[in-house]
Design a protein around this motif. Structure first.
Motif, PDB file in Angstrom:
ATOM      1  N   LEU A 121      49.799  47.877  44.881  1.00  0.00           N
ATOM      2  CA  LEU A 121      48.917  47.050  44.067  1.00  0.00           C
ATOM      3  C   LEU A 121      48.975  45.584  44.481  1.00  0.00           C
ATOM      4  O   LEU A 121      47.992  44.850  44.325  1.00  0.00           O
ATOM      5  CB  LEU A 121      49.286  47.184  42.587  1.00  0.00           C
ATOM      6  N   LEU A 122      50.101  45.168  45.060  1.00  0.00           N
ATOM      7  CA  LEU A 122      50.246  43.773  45.504  1.00  0.00           C
ATOM      8  C   LEU A 122      49.261  43.408  46.616  1.00  0.00           C
ATOM      9  O   LEU A 122      49.020  42.226  46.873  1.00  0.00           O
ATOM     10  CB  LEU A 122      51.678  43.504  45.977  1.00  0.00           C
ATOM     11  N   SER A 123      48.675  44.408  47.245  1.00  0.00           N
ATOM     12  CA  SER A 123      47.679  44.125  48.293  1.00  0.00           C
ATOM     13  C   SER A 123      46.348  43.673  47.686  1.00  0.00           C
ATOM     14  O   SER A 123      45.465  43.181  48.402  1.00  0.00           O
ATOM     15  CB  SER A 123      47.457  45.373  49.157  1.00  0.00           C
ATOM     16  N   LYS A 124      46.202  43.849  46.383  1.00  0.00           N
ATOM     17  CA  LYS A 124      44.976  43.474  45.684  1.00  0.00           C
ATOM     18  C   LYS A 124      45.108  42.068  45.096  1.00  0.00           C
ATOM     19  O   LYS A 124      46.199  41.643  44.716  1.00  0.00           O
ATOM     20  CB  LYS A 124      44.676  44.468  44.559  1.00  0.00           C
ATOM     21  N   THR A 125      43.985  41.378  45.001  1.00  0.00           N
ATOM     22  CA  THR A 125      43.985  40.010  44.479  1.00  0.00           C
ATOM     23  C   THR A 125      43.466  39.983  43.044  1.00  0.00           C
ATOM     24  O   THR A 125      42.287  40.253  42.803  1.00  0.00           O
ATOM     25  CB  THR A 125      43.089  39.097  45.342  1.00  0.00           C
ATOM     26  N   PRO A 126      44.328  39.641  42.076  1.00  0.00           N
ATOM     27  CA  PRO A 126      43.850  39.489  40.699  1.00  0.00           C
ATOM     28  C   PRO A 126      43.280  38.089  40.468  1.00  0.00           C
ATOM     29  O   PRO A 126      43.671  37.134  41.143  1.00  0.00           O
ATOM     30  CB  PRO A 126      45.113  39.698  39.866  1.00  0.00           C
ATOM     31  N   VAL A 127      42.373  37.965  39.507  1.00  0.00           N
ATOM     32  CA  VAL A 127      41.859  36.660  39.103  1.00  0.00           C
ATOM     33  C   VAL A 127      42.380  36.359  37.702  1.00  0.00           C
ATOM     34  O   VAL A 127      42.457  37.252  36.851  1.00  0.00           O
ATOM     35  CB  VAL A 127      40.313  36.601  39.159  1.00  0.00           C
ATOM     36  N   GLN A 128      42.753  35.096  37.476  1.00  0.00           N
ATOM     37  CA  GLN A 128      43.272  34.648  36.175  1.00  0.00           C
ATOM     38  C   GLN A 128      42.935  33.171  35.980  1.00  0.00           C
ATOM     39  O   GLN A 128      42.555  32.472  36.917  1.00  0.00           O
ATOM     40  CB  GLN A 128      44.790  34.822  36.101  1.00  0.00           C
ATOM     41  N   GLY A 129      43.118  32.695  34.771  1.00  0.00           N
ATOM     42  CA  GLY A 129      42.905  31.287  34.473  1.00  0.00           C
ATOM     43  C   GLY A 129      44.062  30.434  34.955  1.00  0.00           C
ATOM     44  O   GLY A 129      45.212  30.873  34.965  1.00  0.00           O
ATOM     45  N   GLU A 130      43.757  29.213  35.349  1.00  0.00           N
ATOM     46  CA  GLU A 130      44.771  28.317  35.911  1.00  0.00           C
ATOM     47  C   GLU A 130      45.944  28.073  34.961  1.00  0.00           C
ATOM     48  O   GLU A 130      47.088  27.990  35.387  1.00  0.00           O
ATOM     49  CB  GLU A 130      44.135  26.959  36.255  1.00  0.00           C
ATOM     50  N   GLU A 131      45.661  27.937  33.672  1.00  0.00           N
ATOM     51  CA  GLU A 131      46.692  27.542  32.713  1.00  0.00           C
ATOM     52  C   GLU A 131      47.268  28.723  31.927  1.00  0.00           C
ATOM     53  O   GLU A 131      48.052  28.524  31.005  1.00  0.00           O
ATOM     54  CB  GLU A 131      46.130  26.499  31.745  1.00  0.00           C
ATOM     55  N   TRP A 132      46.893  29.931  32.282  1.00  0.00           N
ATOM     56  CA  TRP A 132      47.354  31.079  31.510  1.00  0.00           C
ATOM     57  C   TRP A 132      48.793  31.449  31.875  1.00  0.00           C
ATOM     58  O   TRP A 132      49.162  31.451  33.063  1.00  0.00           O
ATOM     59  CB  TRP A 132      46.468  32.291  31.776  1.00  0.00           C
ATOM     60  N   PRO A 133      49.623  31.795  30.899  1.00  0.00           N
ATOM     61  CA  PRO A 133      50.974  32.279  31.219  1.00  0.00           C
ATOM     62  C   PRO A 133      50.957  33.511  32.126  1.00  0.00           C
ATOM     63  O   PRO A 133      51.852  33.694  32.953  1.00  0.00           O
ATOM     64  CB  PRO A 133      51.554  32.630  29.842  1.00  0.00           C
ATOM     65  N   ASP A 134      49.904  34.340  31.994  1.00  0.00           N
ATOM     66  CA  ASP A 134      49.799  35.544  32.833  1.00  0.00           C
ATOM     67  C   ASP A 134      49.813  35.202  34.321  1.00  0.00           C
ATOM     68  O   ASP A 134      50.328  35.969  35.138  1.00  0.00           O
ATOM     69  CB  ASP A 134      48.490  36.294  32.537  1.00  0.00           C
ATOM     70  N   THR A 135      49.212  34.074  34.666  1.00  0.00           N
ATOM     71  CA  THR A 135      49.132  33.677  36.074  1.00  0.00           C
ATOM     72  C   THR A 135      50.523  33.515  36.656  1.00  0.00           C
ATOM     73  O   THR A 135      50.829  34.028  37.747  1.00  0.00           O
ATOM     74  CB  THR A 135      48.328  32.375  36.204  1.00  0.00           C
TER      75      THR A 135
END
Length: 277
Positions: A121-135
């Motif tokens: 799964l690390l080969s895939k690129t996730p998108v997230q918000g700049e300020e999110w803790p998830d990032t």
């Protein structure tokens, strides 16, 4: 916290929360309903209002820190937020904010079928918000995250193929799909999910201790009389069933930003929909 020994004025409390992005943004429905339930349990007089203008999460948290525009915000926690704001440490969605399934595009969907490990799964690129803790969580676990300044932009990044998937919590994704605002090309990946221990809390300004005690007292009473669980189940039972979490392959991630006072030992506060693999 408890209201015992605290003088609560008979005057009406005016409690202002961040206005949702649009009339179709249903993500705020449950937090507002739970906040209303908690306030009702305290017996105080209150007025619950949206902010005059739309506030995206980062802006809302900054305004709360400065005691402007809003006096309560619900958000995923991390160490920095708990340092700057006053958390009410009752996970309002029982930890479901850390259970993630993926939005992707129809053209990329087939590429997820061969993924059978976190490493793959690390080969895939996730998108997230700049300020999110998830990032920070995803980055700490080795993902190359595509970040955007504002939440609506994430869907465009996904649609144009600059990201492979958009991990969404199980409490968010159904409302996003039901909003009618997503492209028909964006779909739910059916096999996989992520889990990381985290909580979404109500936060208030650090100086607003009495409001924090008020909300926490109401939430505790709702837990004790079963009305918290009743609201939680009526809101999310169908979604959890539709997403079929128990049959998904779940990859557990570390959360290095999880504050040390997170009440992980209190089983009443958490929901685990599947065994983590």
């Amino acid at each position: 916290m408890s209201l015992s020994g605290v003088h609560v004025s008979a005057a009406t409390w005016t409690i202002t929360y961040p206005r949702p992005l649009t009339d179709n943004d249903l993500r705020a429905e449950y937090p507002i309903a739970l906040l209303t339930l908690a306030l009702e349990k305290t017996g105080v007089k209150y007025t619950l209002l949206p902010s005059e203008r739309i506030l995206l999460q980062g802006k809302a948290l900054r305004q709360l820190k400065e005691n402007r525009e809003v006096n309560v915000v619900w958000s995923m926690t991390d160490a920095q937020r708990e340092k700057e704001l006053l958390p009410i440490r009752i996970p309002i969605a029982k930890g479901l904010i850390g259970w993630r399934v993926f939005l992707t595009t129809k053209s990329q969907l087939a590429s997820f079928r061969a993924i059978d490990s976190k490493q793959a799964l690390l080969s895939k690129t996730p998108v997230q918000g700049e300020e999110w803790p998830d990032t920070k969580i995803l980055q700490a676990n080795g993902f190359n995250v595509f970040t955007v300044p504002e939440y609506p932009q994430a869907f465009n990044i996904l649609e144009t193929g600059r990201a492979s998937f958009f991990p969404r919590s199980v409490i968010e994704i159904q409302n996003e799909l039901d909003s009618g605002e997503l492209s028909a090309d964006i779909v739910v990946e059916p096999r996989l999910s992520l889990y990381y221990p985290t909580a979404m809390y109500f936060f208030v300004n650090r100086g607003n201790v009495t409001l924090a005690r008020l909300i926490e007292t109401g939430l505790q009473r709702a837990i004790e009389d079963g009305s918290f669980d009743a609201l939680f189940n009526s809101t999310y039972q169908e979604t959890l069933k539709n997403l079929e979490l128990p049959s998904r392959t779940v990859f557990e991630l570390d959360n290095p930003a999880m504050p040390q006072h997170t009440p992980l030992e209190d089983s009443r506060l958490w929901y685990k929909p599947a065994s983590v693999k």
